[in-house]
Design an enzyme around this catalytic site. Structure first.
Site, PDB file in Angstrom:
ATOM      1  N   HIS A 194       1.752  20.576  44.451  1.00 29.82           N
ATOM      2  CA  HIS A 194       3.155  20.320  44.157  1.00 29.82           C
ATOM      3  C   HIS A 194       3.910  21.628  43.940  1.00 29.82           C
ATOM      4  CE1 HIS A 194       1.389  16.365  43.187  1.00 29.82           C
ATOM      5  NE2 HIS A 194       2.563  15.890  43.506  1.00 29.82           N
ATOM      6  N   ASP A 263       0.842  13.547  53.160  1.00 27.71           N
ATOM      7  CA  ASP A 263       1.297  13.526  51.770  1.00 27.71           C
ATOM      8  C   ASP A 263       2.770  13.949  51.789  1.00 27.71           C
ATOM      9  OD1 ASP A 263       1.213  13.304  49.024  1.00 27.71           O
ATOM     10  OD2 ASP A 263      -0.562  14.566  48.780  1.00 27.71           O
TER      11      ASP A 263
END
Length: 348
Positions: A194, A263
């Protein structure tokens, strides 16, 4: 609720999942969805308040894109990654907890996980959500970053594959789409994708002997989610989610022929604009790009870079749909049985 979708052209939907901002579609979001026609919607906590509202939102999305079967996904693994967690729904245990139970008693662990999967899947089906994007079949080692941690069953590839099978089969039984992730394996990451791009220096031989094995064992799973990390010994320049080299490896060496979705492409593991990320993922050969941040400018840019689904991707999606069953279980009763198993096992 909306029960019928409008008629649209025969052009396939875009190879894209998007997010939206809140609990109901805004007029601008509905117009965007109608015009762009992305394949699916990815929900987060910001979109989930209570059952009726959730069903309204999914119906609004399907009405906007004109497809009653348009897929709606969330992250609902159990443990710390479950979006249905505001107190209105049961709280499901992490995959790490089931892995611990299975190491003590394999058959009991498998039974508890199958029951939990059926309960979670039935709950999502009641909410007209198609997938909780589970199971995680990455290997959790002692030095694996906490971004995986208790989301995974453990570090034994064979046990991970056995337990992952319970989720794959259990989700299909109740009509939900299992998604193995994060192919070809996040088990060696030392940073959170992230915020930064993980780099893995392991040799292909080492990866074949460990990280890849659960994905090979579960290569019949209808959907898989692709990781954001660089394997220096395979493609030292590009993260797996935008690498044609890794896409070919997943298809050819791992033997995976299901639907490949990335993702979320908003993560800081990747560089470049929204358009370059979406375009890069699709150019690499993946079926679907995921950009679920939920802001309109990003959605518009993502849609501009996406292309309609091709024939091979549409065939993979159709094969996945054909495998969905119709079993439903009493969610509170089955969830209570799982909790009883854990209490009697002595695992907190």
């Amino acid at each position: 609720l909306v029960t019928q979708a409008r008629t649209v052209s025969s052009t396939p939907p875009l190879a894209l999942f998007v997010g939206v901002a809140g609990l109901r579609l805004t007029a601008d979001e509905a117009a965007f969805l109608r015009d762009a026609n992305p394949l699916g919607l990815f929900l987060f906590r910001r979109n989930l308040e209570e059952p009726e509202q959730t069903r309204w939102l999914t119906a609004e999305f399907r009405e906007a894109v004109g497809r009653a079967d348009a897929p709606v996904f969330i992250d609902q693994e159990g443990g710390r990654v479950q979006r249905l967690d505001n107190g209105r729904w049961p709280s499901f245990r992490s995959l790490g907890a089931f892995g611990a139970l299975a190491r003590r008693d394999l058959e009991l662990g498998k039974r508890a996980l199958r029951l939990s999967t059926q309960a979670m899947g039935s709950l999502m089906a009641e909410l007209t959500i198609d997938s909780g994007t589970t199971p995680v079949i990455d290997l959790a080692r002692r030095d694996t970053h906490d971004v995986i941690g208790q989301r995974a069953f453990g570090d034994d590839p064979d046990l991970v594959a056995v337990m992952g099978r319970e989720i794959v089969d259990g989700m299909l039984e109740v009509g939900e789409l299992p998604v193995i992730k994060h192919i070809p394996g996040y088990g060696r990451v030392a940073v959170d994708p992230h915020f930064d791009c993980p780099v893995v220096d392991a040799t292909l031989e080492d990866l074949r002997g460990s990280d890849f094995r659960p994905f090979v064992a579960l290569r019949d799973c209808p959907w898989a989610m692709v990781a954001h990390l660089i394997f220096t010994q395979i493609d030292p320049e590009r993260a797996a989610s935008v690498s044609p080299v890794l896409c070919r490896l997943i298809r050819d060496e791992l033997g995976y022929d299901g639907v490949l979705i990335t993702d979320c492409l908003s993560m800081e593991a990747l560089e470049g604009s929204v358009a370059s990320r979406v375009g890069g993922a699709l150019a690499a050969g993946y079926d679907i790009a995921l950009y679920s941040k939920g802001d309109m400018p990003a959605n518009i840019e993502a849609a501009g870079a996406a292309r309609p689904l091709g024939a091979a991707s549409l065939a993979r999606i159709a094969r996945a749909e054909a495998r969905r069953g119709a079993l439903r279980v009493d969610v509170p009763a089955v969830h209570a049985e799982v909790e009883r198993i854990f209490r009697e096992s002595g695992i907190a």
